[in-house]
Design an enzyme around this catalytic site. Structure first.
Site, PDB file in Angstrom:
ATOM      1  N   ASP A 198       0.860  -1.177   0.000  1.00 14.16           N
ATOM      2  CA  ASP A 198       0.000   0.000   0.000  1.00 14.16           C
ATOM      3  C   ASP A 198       0.904   1.238   0.000  1.00 14.16           C
ATOM      4  OD1 ASP A 198      -2.289   1.611   0.244  1.00 14.16           O
ATOM      5  OD2 ASP A 198      -2.067   1.658   2.417  1.00 14.16           O
ATOM      6  N   THR A 200      -0.245   4.995   1.080  1.00 12.87           N
ATOM      7  CA  THR A 200      -0.515   5.926   2.166  1.00 12.87           C
ATOM      8  C   THR A 200      -0.455   5.211   3.510  1.00 12.87           C
ATOM      9  OG1 THR A 200      -1.944   7.187   0.691  1.00 12.87           O
ATOM     10  CG2 THR A 200      -2.129   7.639   3.052  1.00 12.87           C
ATOM     11  N   GLU A 302      -4.052  20.595   0.635  1.00 13.34           N
ATOM     12  CA  GLU A 302      -4.691  21.859   0.999  1.00 13.34           C
ATOM     13  C   GLU A 302      -4.414  22.201   2.448  1.00 13.34           C
ATOM     14  OE1 GLU A 302      -8.796  22.346  -0.078  1.00 13.34           O
ATOM     15  OE2 GLU A 302      -7.988  23.413  -1.804  1.00 13.34           O
ATOM     16  N   PHE A 343     -12.949  22.058  -8.322  1.00 11.96           N
ATOM     17  CA  PHE A 343     -11.956  21.174  -8.925  1.00 11.96           C
ATOM     18  C   PHE A 343     -12.640  19.966  -9.568  1.00 11.96           C
ATOM     19  CE2 PHE A 343      -9.824  17.136  -8.312  1.00 11.96           C
ATOM     20  CZ  PHE A 343      -8.616  17.324  -8.943  1.00 11.96           C
ATOM     21  N   LYS A 366      -5.442  28.188  -8.228  1.00 11.22           N
ATOM     22  CA  LYS A 366      -4.276  27.322  -8.041  1.00 11.22           C
ATOM     23  C   LYS A 366      -4.568  25.999  -8.738  1.00 11.22           C
ATOM     24  CE  LYS A 366      -5.785  25.389  -3.597  1.00 11.22           C
ATOM     25  NZ  LYS A 366      -5.487  25.233  -2.166  1.00 11.22           N
ATOM     26  N   ARG A 400       5.753  17.740  -4.530  1.00 11.03           N
ATOM     27  CA  ARG A 400       4.476  17.887  -5.235  1.00 11.03           C
ATOM     28  C   ARG A 400       4.279  19.365  -5.544  1.00 11.03           C
ATOM     29  NH1 ARG A 400       1.165  13.343  -3.056  1.00 11.03           N
ATOM     30  NH2 ARG A 400      -0.687  14.641  -2.906  1.00 11.03           N
ATOM     31  N   ASP A 482      -4.993   5.971  -4.374  1.00 19.35           N
ATOM     32  CA  ASP A 482      -4.786   7.357  -4.772  1.00 19.35           C
ATOM     33  C   ASP A 482      -4.742   7.492  -6.286  1.00 19.35           C
ATOM     34  OD1 ASP A 482      -4.739   8.302  -2.215  1.00 19.35           O
ATOM     35  OD2 ASP A 482      -2.583   8.055  -1.995  1.00 19.35           O
ATOM     36  N   ASP A 625      -6.489  -2.916   3.262  1.00 23.91           N
ATOM     37  CA  ASP A 625      -5.403  -3.806   2.851  1.00 23.91           C
ATOM     38  C   ASP A 625      -5.576  -5.222   3.375  1.00 23.91           C
ATOM     39  OD1 ASP A 625      -4.038  -1.583   1.675  1.00 23.91           O
ATOM     40  OD2 ASP A 625      -3.359  -1.006   3.674  1.00 23.91           O
TER      41      ASP A 625
END
Length: 978
Positions: A198, A200, A302, A343, A366, A400, A482, A625
């Site tokens: 995995d 994250t 954010e 978004f 942004k 990032r 993700d 998982d």
């Protein structure tokens, strides 16, 4: 599932449910009997309730659940096969001896009937042979490793304790040691070929940190010394002091003091930059105590950006559907929120339109640099070039990146635009398309402000761990929920992907044919000659057999990576494409699957297990998982931020991903080598011990007479040879743990199962047969017509038996000494102690005193002192040892010199390196060049901006509590009498 539920609520009470539910293409009717109301509340005239839906036994609602299977190692399965082979070998030996007995009784036994009559009931030679078959089954049963399974479990238990006790796998921050939650899979840790991880919480800490930024063409974030040279940031580097800001987050760390100075000097671009970060977002603030702000962000990115603006003096304090409150350098300002341009995956940006307290209309935007650069005003070209250089530098460090821009709006134009926006947002048809057109219209001619760089903090040691595991020929697949950009960024950050790769294939087809073509094109580039007509037909028509075909390993003509999205993976896992997927993916060094469901994770693991003869390991930290962990041969759980579900379902657990390399390269490799040495020695000593009886049958009329004393037979496996082999199996190590980590190539033989397999078993069997021949015929020849030094004969059965068993025990003790690589006090004590115990027991049992007390039990009176006092006996013992051991030593020496294995070469390097001081640790590169990668809003969901503007996610203030929900059963409200 999808569906529609209709509820009726007369008198503010829900009492009727009707509707339909669609699950996997099948529709189900719902009614009150199948639905149970949970936690019904009313808030702002909107009903909020939960439903429990009861389904029949045939309804598969648990789409992402995985079944629990009993895990067994490949050595376990091989041992079961070998035991059956040994049983067949035992039956063959007994059959040969039984036939021999029948022939002997028919040809010779008649002449011995006077003093050696047949047993009562035996009437023929054939019947005598039948009885002798079962007698030899009893005598030769020691070749069957009955105690093998018990010894194996003891060894596994001991190696499991080593994992539990390893202080180098202990994580002190949360007091979490490594834990072996099973004792049956230790040696398989030394054979891992594929790791499914995995992302994250496993590779990363799921913590975003504002690391660097570019404002008006100037880069901030690096630290320089007095001579202008950039220095590496570490724990000793001085942090920026934010004590002037009472609302600053104490956990935030930044090291470039020049950025704070620019803020304090009221630099206009810098203030506008942080003002944008404090306004352009969908974060929800929570202030439980005065000045104690907690931000709830749907995207960690954010949250990091708003926190950075907060620390630099632009504190996002509160929001309503119409306003945003910001404390700018100590002054509270309320901006009117006029619109949020939300978004989505196509836009890859978000914007807000606000009116400042001074009345200025401004659009702040942004988004991804590749998208936002197309929307900039032509006057920003020079600034765009400078910012691009900074973006390339940031991306080269795996950060990032994100670009920010603004635009001042004309009042008349905006009023016309907002009117058309309202009409589009209330349109019944084509709403999304109309809104997108309006967004595109107003987001033009933007003025560039700069860029941000956020670090998704990896767990400590992740890049080094992955690099080390890759050197051990372990392929790593990352299975994450993700988005593609996130997964690729992390792949570059943790050394999974790099720019030295020949290519990184991205599979993102939206149809089955597209996915097939992309997979074939990738495989064609990696190995053009891998296309065969039969393979293409099988793939095209989906031919399958009951037993799947194990695919051989295919080598690519370079180093490649593969990235596949979730919807493409869904097509690739179908029956007619899974073979193409596994062939293409297994040729790549790294595979990243993004936007995958928990069930897809398990399916990918099962796919590799199905078509590859390889041991798999799955590692994760969350409940999503669990199915993957259960499916893999080895499941590893990380006790992180997402609860204990993964740990409770795992076979091994620890707190940090970096401990995986020690678990595999040290504990796993040692466990595998120890188990293989144990099995080879165990089978060898049993064959050498038992087959002496077989050869003796040809010289004893096949009468089922044992060679050894019955007490020796009883104590051989129980006392004389049990502790030395356990000592080797628990303490042996070919190299130390540091060398195992420094030379990961030593792990490769375990993947190839070289140390114990069917061929190795045959070699052990042949060595045991050879040793049994030596151990029988050398003592037999030495005792044949032999006289003692005083003229008395010692050529008797008891002297021969004592000499044979003494030779046997010394030979197997020397053999285990040759197999031992790491000598400890325990090994020495067990080996020498076992020999000492043997001689002590032998002289005691064969003494006159024991014979006088237990005459029937100890018939070998005086044999030990009479036989072992003769020089020719010891000469024969030495000759037996030499003939048994010399071929083994010679074969090992010549093999290492003439045909060394890669493991032998590494061991030679280690021996040479031990003579020199250890080399210094290699320094890691701080930077690398890379193509720019945007990391904006990977966790965003479309529609959240509209939700904020509607105010439905904002709880109204109540007299009972400032935040949260009202619960009439809470202790606080009970105390107030509410």
């Amino acid at each position: 599932f999808t569906g529609e539920v209709r509820c009726e609520a007369p008198n503010n009470k829900l009492d009727k449910f009707t509707g339909t539910l669609t699950l996997r293409g099948e529709k189900y009717a719902l009614d009150n009997e199948k639905m149970l109301l949970r936690g019904c509340t009313i808030r702002n005239t909107e009903w909020c309730f939960g439903l429990v839906i009861y389904a029949g036994p045939d309804t598969k609602l648990m789409q992402n659940s995985g079944k629990t299977t009993f895990k067994r190692t490949s050595i376990d399965r091989l041992m079961n096969v070998l035991v059956l082979v040994i049983f067949a070998f035992l039956a063959l030996m007994c059959l040969i001896l039984a036939i021999g007995n029948g022939i002997w009784e028919h040809e010779k036994g008649y002449y011995f009937q006077v003093y050696l009559p047949w047993a009562e009931g035996v009437t023929s030679a054939s019947y005598s042979g039948f009885l002798m078959f079962w007698s030899y089954v009893i005598i030769l049963n020691t070749v069957v490793p009955i105690s093998l399974y018990v010894s194996v479990e003891i060894i596994r238990l001991g190696n499991s304790f080593y994992i539990d006790w390893d202080r180098k796998m202990y994580y002190p921050l949360n007091d979490t040691p490594a834990q072996a939650r099973t004792t049956t899979l230790n040696e398989e840790l030394g054979q891992i070929k594929y790791i499914f991880s995995d992302k994250t919480g496993t590779l990363t800490q799921n913590i975003m940190c504002f690391n660097k930024c570019s404002i008006n063409g100037k880069s901030y974030g690096d630290v320089y010394d007095m001579s202008g040279q950039r220095i590496e940031i570490n724990e000793n580097t001085e942090k920026v002091d934010f004590s002037y800001n009472q609302l600053a987050d104490p956990k935030f760390a930044f090291y470039d003091h020049s950025l704070v100075e620019a803020v304090k000097l009221s630099d206009v671009p810098t203030h506008r930059f942080f003002r944008l970060l404090s306004l352009c977002h969908t974060v929800m603030p929570e202030e439980k105590k005065e000045g104690n702000l907690v931000y709830q962000a749907q995207s960690p990115d954010e949250g990091a950006l708003v926190t950075a603006a907060r620390n630099f003096g632009f504190v996002f304090r509160a929001r309503t559907p119409e306003t945003i409150t910001v404390v700018e350098m100590g002054e509270t300002k309320i901006y009117k929120l006029l619109a949020i341009l939300d978004f989505n995956n196509v836009r890859k940006r978000m914007s807000v339109i606000v009116r400042s307290p001074e009345g200025d209309l401004t659009l702040y935007c942004k988004g991804a640099d590749t998208i936002l650069y197309e929307l900039l005003h032509s006057s920003c070209d020079s600034l765009k070039e400078e910012t691009t250089e900074h973006l390339n530098e940031f991306a080269g460090e795996g950060l990032r990146t994100l670009v920010v821009a603004y635009k001042n709006l004309d009042e008349d134009y905006f009023q016309d635009w907002i009117r058309r926006h309202h009409e589009a947002s209330t349109a019944l048809e084509g709403r999304e398309d109309k809104l997108s057109e309006l967004y595109e219209e107003i987001e033009k001619d933007l003025m560039l402000l700069g860029a941000t760089a956020i670090e998704d903090k990896l767990q400590d040691g992740v890049p080094q761990t992955i690099e080390t595991l890759a050197k051990a020929n372990i392929k790593i697949w990352v299975l994450t929920g993700d988005k593609q950009e996130t997964a690729m960024n992390i792949g570059y950050s943790c050394n999974l992907l790099n720019d030295d790769m020949d290519d990184v294939f991205i599979i993102e087809g939206s149809t089955s044919d597209d996915v097939l073509n992309e997979l074939r094109n990738a495989r064609k580039k990696m190995k053009p000659d891998s296309f065969l007509d039969t393979d293409e037909i099988n793939i095209q028509f989906g031919k399958s057999s009951k037993k799947p075909k194990i695919l051989p390993d295919e080598q690519a003509n370079g180093v490649y990576g593969l990235v596949i999205t979730g919807h493409s993976l869904a097509y690739a896992l179908e029956g007619n494409l899974e073979l193409e997927l596994v062939r293409t993916a297994c040729m790549c060094k790294v595979v990243i699957c993004c936007r995958v469901t928990p069930l897809q994770k398990a399916q990918v693991v099962e796919l590799v297990k199905k078509y590859k003869k390889a041991v798999t390991l799955a590692i994760g930290d969350g409940a999503n998982d669990v199915s993957m962990i259960k499916t893999a041969h080895i499941g590893v759980g990380i006790s992180g931020q997402e609860g204990m579900q993964a740990v409770l379902s795992s076979d091994f657990s620890f707190a940090q991903f970096r401990y995986l390399q020690r678990l595999l390269l040290v504990h796993g490799r040692w466990s595998y080598i120890r188990m293989c040495k144990f099995l080879k020695y165990f089978f060898y000593k049993n064959f050498a011990f038992t087959l002496v009886h077989f050869w003796y049958g040809f010289f004893s009329g096949f009468s089922a007479q044992t060679v050894y004393d019955e007490w020796f037979i009883t104590l051989y496996n129980l006392v004389y040879t049990s502790l030395p082999v356990l000592g080797m199996s628990l303490f042996d190590q070919d190299v130390g743990d540091c060398w195992s980590m420094l030379f990961p190539q030593l792990y490769v033989p375990g993947q190839q199962n070289l140390y114990f397999n069917k061929m190795v078993f045959v070699k052990c069997m042949l060595q045991g047969i050879y040793s049994s021949l030596i151990l029988f015929f050398i003592p037999y020849g030495a005792m044949y017509n032999t006289m003692r030094s005083d003229g008395k004969a010692i050529a008797d059965y008891q002297s021969f038996a004592l000499m044979a068993q003494t030779c046997l025990l010394i030979v197997v003790s020397v053999q285990i000494g040759l197999d031992t690589s790491y000598w400890t006090v325990v090994n020495q004590f067990f080996i020498w102690g076992s020999l000492s115990v043997y001689f002590a027991i032998t002289f005691t049992m064969y003494s006159d005193g024991m014979y006088m007390i237990f005459t029937a039990s100890f018939p070998f009176v005086g044999t030990a002192r009479n036989t072992l006092s003769q020089p020719n006996v010891w000469l024969a013992i030495f000759l037996s040892i030499t003939l048994c051991v010399l071929p083994v030593v010679g074969f090992r020496f010549l093999k290492a010199q003439l045909k060394p294995t890669p493991s032998d070469k590494v061991l030679l390097k280690i021996k040479e390196a031990k003579k020199r001081p250890p080399p210094p640790s290699p320094k890691r590169r701080l930077r690398r060049t890379s193509t720019r990668r945007s990391g904006y809003a990977f966790s965003h969901q479309h529609g959240f901006g509209a939700l904020i503007m509607s105010g439905r996610n904002m709880r109204p203030k109540s007299p009972f509590a400032t935040t949260g929900t009202f619960s009439p059963n809470s202790d606080k409200h009970k105390q107030k009498g509410l």
